[in-house]
Design an enzyme around this catalytic site. Structure first.
Site, short mmCIF file in Angstrom:
data_model
loop_
_atom_site.label_atom_id
_atom_site.label_comp_id
_atom_site.label_asym_id
_atom_site.label_seq_id
_atom_site.Cartn_x
_atom_site.Cartn_y
_atom_site.Cartn_z
N ARG A 240 67.97 62.52 63.83
CA ARG A 240 68.90 63.63 64.07
C ARG A 240 70.26 63.16 63.56
NH1 ARG A 240 69.79 67.23 69.41
NH2 ARG A 240 68.07 68.27 68.34
N HIS B 162 67.03 72.74 61.25
CA HIS B 162 66.34 72.24 62.45
C HIS B 162 64.87 72.68 62.36
CE1 HIS B 162 65.83 70.57 66.29
NE2 HIS B 162 66.54 71.39 67.05
N GLN C 16 62.34 72.77 65.38
CA GLN C 16 62.65 73.85 66.32
C GLN C 16 61.95 75.14 65.89
OE1 GLN C 16 64.70 73.70 69.23
NE2 GLN C 16 63.58 75.61 69.52
N ASP D 64 71.46 81.07 69.88
CA ASP D 64 71.76 79.64 69.94
C ASP D 64 73.24 79.56 70.31
OD1 ASP D 64 71.88 76.88 69.56
OD2 ASP D 64 71.77 76.96 67.38
N CYS E 116 66.94 78.13 71.60
CA CYS E 116 66.46 76.77 71.36
C CYS E 116 66.91 75.80 72.45
CB CYS E 116 66.91 76.29 69.99
SG CYS E 116 68.69 76.36 69.75
N ARG F 173 57.98 72.47 71.61
CA ARG F 173 58.55 71.47 70.70
C ARG F 173 57.58 70.29 70.57
NH1 ARG F 173 63.95 70.84 69.69
NH2 ARG F 173 63.21 69.12 68.40
N1 CP Z 1 66.67 72.41 70.99
C1 CP Z 1 66.98 71.11 70.83
O1 CP Z 1 66.88 70.53 69.75
O2 CP Z 1 67.40 70.50 71.97
P1 CP Z 1 68.09 69.07 72.08
O3 CP Z 1 69.40 69.17 71.32
O4 CP Z 1 68.30 68.84 73.54
O5 CP Z 1 67.20 68.05 71.45
N1 NVA Z 2 72.93 74.73 66.63
C1 NVA Z 2 72.82 73.76 67.70
C2 NVA Z 2 71.38 73.48 67.99
C3 NVA Z 2 71.14 72.54 69.11
C4 NVA Z 2 69.69 72.25 69.34
C5 NVA Z 2 73.57 72.49 67.32
O1 NVA Z 2 73.46 72.08 66.16
O2 NVA Z 2 74.26 71.94 68.18
#
Ligand code: CP
Ligand code: NVA
Length: 311
Positions: free
Chosen positions: A103, A130, A133, A222, A262, A290
């Site tokens: 990530r 993502h 997701q 989101d 999400c 997930r």
């Molecule tokens: N939806 C998602 O990716 O959650 P986290 O940021 O908690 O991993």
């Molecule tokens: N768009 C959000 C998604 C989190 C899972 C972010 O990037 O923070």
């Protein structure tokens, strides 16, 4: 040859369908407490430049269920691109681990990680997309509404990383995608153009959330301020004020419309408590999926690299 999962478009339409079928089988195994140690003795390095609840827990638990192990490497451990070059991290981690999940902030860093790694790299979110997701979300839609094809899915809010993955999915599987966003918050233009040029899905961007959600099968949202955009929070609160999923907005959609998010959610901003915890919400199925979807992605990658998995 090793294979990565960096974007939904890395899989064909038939591979996406197969992923969902495998995910359903893996999910049934977990529910029945049937072990499936397909990756016994294998390890996954999980590199996080940003925080996480679901991504970390689902990948780590998934590896445990596969008979393997996962290592959490947090923002202060590796310092990808800062303490050490991405290409060096890719090669070092590949010497210890069978899998890399990352990530990161910059998408170009995950592309570089994948280029230099000799083991599969899975994208656990970047500023651009993502994909895990969206695979979990589409699996959830197939469970509740039978299929994704033909569904009208309305994303209300920021044309962000999650939105870009919806567009990438629309390049491969036909459905009706509507983004309801204020001016200035459109998705990545190249991704939008590619999805439109693919000619499979109907894709709209509208400015009026009420118009957008009419006849919708799915309402999705989101956070308005993604990780890394915290300085813009106040401006975003103003710009997105009319783009909240609340009971009034939900009333314009189909009565059986799914409400999805999400997570993490900011209650009272992009969604109200009563809708997120109301009868249309499938938010926690989505979070659970997930893990099943990601495990299925791993099985797909391993199978296409020649591993025999009897599933
Ligand atoms: N939806 C998602 O990716 O959650 P986290 O940021 O908690 O991993
Ligand atoms: N768009 C959000 C998604 C989190 C899972 C972010 O990037 O923070």
């Amino acid at each position: 040859m090793k294979r990565d999962f960096l974007a939904v478009t890395d899989f064909s339409k038939s591979e996406i369908s197969e992923t969902f079928e495998i995910a359903k089988k893996l999910k049934a195994d977990v529910k029945a407490q049937r072990p499936h140690h397909y990756f016994a003795g294998e390890s996954m390095a999980m590199i996080f430049a940003k925080p996480s609840t679901r991504t970390r827990i689902s990948f780590e638990t998934g590896m445990f269920q596969f008979g393997g192990h996962a290592l959490y490497l947090g923002p202060n451990d590796i310092g990808i691109g800062k303490r050490e070059a991405v290409k060096d991290i890719a090669r070092v981690v590949s010497r210890y681990n069978n899998w890399i999940m990352a990530r990161l902030f910059e998408h170009k860093h995950i592309l570089e990680l994948a280029e230099y790694a000799t083991v599969p790299v899975i994208n656990g979110l970047t500023d651009y997309n993502h994909p895990c997701q969206i695979m979990a979300d589409m699996l959830t839609i197939t469970e509740h509404h039978g299929q994704v094809e033909g569904q009208k899915i309305v994303f209300i809010g920021d044309g962000n990383n999650v939105c870009n993955s919806f567009l990438n999915f629309a390049s491969v599987v036909p459905y009706h995608f509507v983004l309801a966003a204020p001016e200035g918050y459109d998705p990545d233009p190249t991704t939008l153009e590619r999805a439109r040029k693919a000619g499979l899905s109907e894709i709209e961007i509208v400015r009026d959330p009420i118009e957008a959600v009419k006849n919708a099968d799915v309402l999705y949202t989101d956070v308005w301020t993604s990780m890394g955009q915290e300085d813009e929070r106040n401006k975003r609160l103003t710009d997105f004020a009319k783009f909240q999923i609340n009971n009034e907005l939900l009333s314009y959609a189909k009565s059986d419309a799914l409400v999805m998010h999400c997570l993490p959610a900011h209650y009272g901003e992009e969604i109200t408590d009563e809708v997120l915890n109301g009868p249309n919400s499938v938010v926690f199925d989505e979070a659970e999926n997930r893990m099943h979807a990601q495990k299925a992605i791993q099985v797909m990658l391993a199978k296409s690299m020649g591993k025999e998995i009897d599933i």
